[in-house]
Design a protein around this motif. Sequence first.
Motif, PDB file in Angstrom:
ATOM      1  N   CYS A 132       0.839  -1.215   0.000  1.00 26.95           N
ATOM      2  CA  CYS A 132       0.000   0.000   0.000  1.00 26.95           C
ATOM      3  C   CYS A 132       0.868   1.256   0.000  1.00 26.95           C
ATOM      4  N   PHE A 133       1.897   1.265   0.861  1.00 28.45           N
ATOM      5  CA  PHE A 133       2.752   2.462   0.946  1.00 28.45           C
ATOM      6  C   PHE A 133       3.505   2.678  -0.368  1.00 28.45           C
ATOM      7  N   ALA A 134       3.969   1.573  -0.959  1.00 28.22           N
ATOM      8  CA  ALA A 134       4.740   1.697  -2.205  1.00 28.22           C
ATOM      9  C   ALA A 134       3.842   2.241  -3.322  1.00 28.22           C
ATOM     10  N   GLY A 185       6.779   1.194  10.167  1.00 26.98           N
ATOM     11  CA  GLY A 185       5.735   1.343   9.147  1.00 26.98           C
ATOM     12  C   GLY A 185       4.846   2.545   9.447  1.00 26.98           C
ATOM     13  N   SER A 186       4.539   2.778  10.740  1.00 24.89           N
ATOM     14  CA  SER A 186       3.689   3.918  11.097  1.00 24.89           C
ATOM     15  C   SER A 186       4.376   5.230  10.725  1.00 24.89           C
ATOM     16  N   MET A 187       5.667   5.313  10.997  1.00 26.05           N
ATOM     17  CA  MET A 187       6.398   6.558  10.683  1.00 26.05           C
ATOM     18  C   MET A 187       6.394   6.798   9.187  1.00 26.05           C
ATOM     19  N   VAL A 188       6.794   5.759   8.442  1.00 30.62           N
ATOM     20  CA  VAL A 188       6.871   5.895   6.980  1.00 30.62           C
ATOM     21  C   VAL A 188       5.479   6.204   6.413  1.00 30.62           C
ATOM     22  N   GLY A 189       4.472   5.449   6.889  1.00 31.95           N
ATOM     23  CA  GLY A 189       3.105   5.633   6.379  1.00 31.95           C
ATOM     24  C   GLY A 189       2.583   7.024   6.665  1.00 31.95           C
ATOM     25  N   ALA A 190       2.842   7.523   7.894  1.00 27.28           N
ATOM     26  CA  ALA A 190       2.367   8.874   8.239  1.00 27.28           C
ATOM     27  C   ALA A 190       3.038   9.896   7.328  1.00 27.28           C
ATOM     28  N   GLY A 191       4.336   9.716   7.078  1.00 23.71           N
ATOM     29  CA  GLY A 191       5.066  10.636   6.183  1.00 23.71           C
ATOM     30  C   GLY A 191       4.446  10.634   4.797  1.00 23.71           C
ATOM     31  N   ILE A 192       4.197   9.436   4.269  1.00 22.47           N
ATOM     32  CA  ILE A 192       3.622   9.330   2.912  1.00 22.47           C
ATOM     33  C   ILE A 192       2.219   9.953   2.895  1.00 22.47           C
ATOM     34  N   LEU A 193       1.451   9.669   3.941  1.00 20.09           N
ATOM     35  CA  LEU A 193       0.089  10.220   3.997  1.00 20.09           C
ATOM     36  C   LEU A 193       0.120  11.749   3.995  1.00 20.09           C
ATOM     37  N   LEU A 194       1.028  12.319   4.808  1.00 25.53           N
ATOM     38  CA  LEU A 194       1.050  13.780   4.949  1.00 25.53           C
ATOM     39  C   LEU A 194       1.552  14.492   3.693  1.00 25.53           C
ATOM     40  N   SER A 195       2.262  13.787   2.822  1.00 23.75           N
ATOM     41  CA  SER A 195       2.757  14.470   1.619  1.00 23.75           C
ATOM     42  C   SER A 195       1.593  14.916   0.728  1.00 23.75           C
ATOM     43  N   GLY A 196       0.390  14.422   0.980  1.00 23.23           N
ATOM     44  CA  GLY A 196      -0.771  14.900   0.217  1.00 23.23           C
ATOM     45  C   GLY A 196      -1.609  15.871   1.033  1.00 23.23           C
ATOM     46  N   ALA A 197      -0.996  16.469   2.086  1.00 21.94           N
ATOM     47  CA  ALA A 197      -1.774  17.313   3.001  1.00 21.94           C
ATOM     48  C   ALA A 197      -2.388  18.525   2.317  1.00 21.94           C
ATOM     49  N   HIS A 198      -1.785  18.972   1.219  1.00 23.85           N
ATOM     50  CA  HIS A 198      -2.290  20.178   0.542  1.00 23.85           C
ATOM     51  C   HIS A 198      -3.396  19.854  -0.451  1.00 23.85           C
TER      52      HIS A 198
END
Length: 458
Positions: A132-134, A185-198
């Motif tokens: 999912c993250f990839a 996984g939580s750290m990486v996933g949160a980072g990936i999720l936040l990159s779409g914050a805008h």
Amino acid sequence: MRFPQIIRALSLVRPLGLAGALFSLLILAGYALGLEVFFRPMLGGPATHPLSAVALLVLGLGAFCWHPRQSNRVVVLAGVFVVTLVSLRLLELAKGVTLLDWLTPFSRQLAEQAAAGHPISTGINTALMCLCFALALIAIGCKRYALAQQLAFVGLGFPMISLTGYAYGIDKFYGQMAMTTALGGSMVGAGILLSGAHRSFLRSILSPWIGGKVARVQILLGYFVPFLIGYCLALTIANNPLQQFGLFCVLISAFISMLVAFTAVIQESIDRSRRSAERRLVLVATLDSLTNLPNRRRFHDHGQWLLERVRRTGESLSALIFDIDYFKRINDTQGHPVGDAVLERLAAEARSILRRQDFLARYGGEEFVILLPGTQLAGAVQLGEKLRAHIAATDFPGAGQVTISLGCAEYLADESLQQLVARVDVALYQAKRSGRNRVVAVSEAPPAMNSVESCQAA
Ligand SMILES: Nc1nc2c(ncn2[C@@H]2O[C@H](COP(=O)(O)OP(=O)(O)OP(=O)(O)O)[C@@H](O)[C@H]2O)c(=O)[nH]1
């Protein structure tokens, strides 16, 4: 427009990606240095497989390299690499074959762990999480933020379930996912999720306005309250599972109802302010700011409505238009502020002698219009004369005596508002031409507009 919350969220992407990458490096360092606690935090519990750590490392670096305004080819490449890796692992799990041995680092340590009765492998939950993250990383690289957020959100579900399992002591929740894998996984996933914050739904959640605030409170409460209720129940469930399960359902249902009620209250208050803002806007758009009278636009709306009523009921309707005589002189000699004050006073005086149902509006410049429902031409002439005399007798500060000329007409069957106004306008023109300070009425439609009902000079 960027909200401060969005800027803050975006600034977390790189640190979170880096933290996830460093955390994975620490796991790999555990293999290299023989420090088991780094890859197996719980004695005898699940451990992070080196390939899982590599996948998280690449994903973390991918998030770290992401930039909102630059080309994100490296990010896409990182995603593609992990998708390939994880697909091979899923194939291994499905077919029971070994495809990744040649790529797996620290195979000696893995063999030692297996010999000691603690084999380590990448579980299906870890593989799905990384997949999912990839895919989310690839989506971000292609600027498909909504899709990326959904994938990252689903991916984060796996470590969340695992961590909940660790908190509750339910091993089926975490399966083969080590706590280290879940944390990394939580750290990486949160980072990936936040990159779409805008963009997309994260943007709505991070909005500084009421909708965003409500969403944030609901997400926090919606996650932590059931989590805590579940935790308390998990501690006591052994005694009477069915009873505890029922209690759990009741509590969660009550909580959801409370959240829905809370949303309804907020929605209603938002809706109320929107409705009142709309009402204010309509008022501002249809009111003359100088005299506070309805403006021409409102006159037309109200006039149309009145005409429809009159056509239906057959009652009479008359219209009057009046205009200040030689108003230009007042402006030129006394100045525009005095001219404005005359207009304001004139509006107030006219309003004061009209009945409640009479509709007075500023038609434009120094011209005013009155609609008189239930009034025939004779009544309109009478009122026009009363108004003319009243204004002539009023002392206007700075301007002294002011006179007005008036035209009036009664509505004729099937006439349009424009036609009625045009006839009244002609009457006003006649009042001006025949000496001003008088009322002129017309009783017929043009061109036979020859019947002057009243013509009175002061
Ligand atoms: N102070 C002020 N003047 C306005 C306003 N709207 C229109 N006017 C002025 O009203 C004057 C109208 O002039 P005219 O159309 O020549 O009419 P008049 O001088 O009253 O002449 P007659 O109507 O023929 O008696 C112009 O000088 C406009 O600038 C307003 O809101 N405030």
